[in-house]
Enzyme design. Sequence first.
Site, short mmCIF file in Angstrom:
data_model
loop_
_atom_site.label_atom_id
_atom_site.label_comp_id
_atom_site.label_asym_id
_atom_site.label_seq_id
_atom_site.Cartn_x
_atom_site.Cartn_y
_atom_site.Cartn_z
N ASP A 1 -13.96 52.14 5.70
CA ASP A 1 -14.95 52.47 4.67
C ASP A 1 -13.80 52.78 3.33
O ASP A 1 -14.43 52.31 2.33
CB ASP A 1 -15.12 54.69 5.00
CG ASP A 1 -16.30 54.70 5.76
OD1 ASP A 1 -17.66 53.94 6.57
OD2 ASP A 1 -15.76 55.57 6.26
N LYS B 1 -16.06 60.39 14.69
CA LYS B 1 -15.22 60.23 13.83
C LYS B 1 -13.68 60.49 14.35
O LYS B 1 -12.47 59.71 14.31
CB LYS B 1 -15.84 59.57 12.21
CG LYS B 1 -16.67 59.10 11.59
CD LYS B 1 -16.86 58.63 10.72
CE LYS B 1 -17.70 57.99 9.88
NZ LYS B 1 -18.00 57.83 8.83
#
Length: 286
Positions: free
Chosen positions: A105, A68
């Site tokens: 997210d 990420k």
Amino acid sequence: MSLAYAEVIGDPIAQSKSPAIHNFWLEKAGIDAEYRLCHVRPAELADYLAERRSDPDWRGCNVTMPHKQAVMPLLYSIDETARRIGAVNTIYPAFDRLLAGTNTDAAGFLEPLRDDLAKAHYFRMARIIGTGGAARAIITALADAGLVLVVAARDPDKARALLDELDPGGEHHVAPLDHFAQRTDFEFDDREGCLDLVVNATSLGMVGQPELALEFSHVPPGSICYDIVTAPLATPFLTEAAKRGFRTIDGLNMLIGQAAVAFERFFGVPAPREAGDVDLRRILTA
């Protein structure tokens, strides 16, 4: 005949629930495409992105650990949300198939709170347990939604640094993790008209991990208890919260919510969802 596709990358990757989610929606929407798993090791990351950029059938990928942060310098553009969070979990080809990155997210976390956040409140506070990657997205989302935050961590200095980085103008607080494990005699004031959240943003309570040590005397009346853990869904924290009459939100809400944002980015149409995502949740918990 070639087939449009998206995928999720990581190392390891077999545990990902993303293919089950996206392929369920693709079938329901009648879209002739597929969503795959792709095991990409750290040393393979740059070559993977270069190859996919040149593939006209590739619609993008979700990114899981440990990539990420590592993907960020490999992308042409990264939106402001992902930059603030410090992580990219969704990559897609933009103009001229230059690779762009975002992070879904925060939006996924907020989705089950949308109706609550649309209301006016005298005061909004969230107690967030954890300072890991998920906590970064949650802190960013809740700070932007106007909540005062209390972040509990094993290292309070790390929690303070995180708050100063993500919302430097906010009047937020930190606490040692064990603070919430000890009983308090604090008497909460009238919480009518207030929004209170207690969020487990750690892996505590997950299968194979210790339980979250939380003394419910720290939980204000009327709080919403939210756990991002997905296995089990009914964590000890949520089970006890429900017994005490608190509203609870489990980890599938964030998982499905963030996937829905990515799905629309990949395939150009909203995810074909139903109220409560009943059928999808049944698949994911089978």
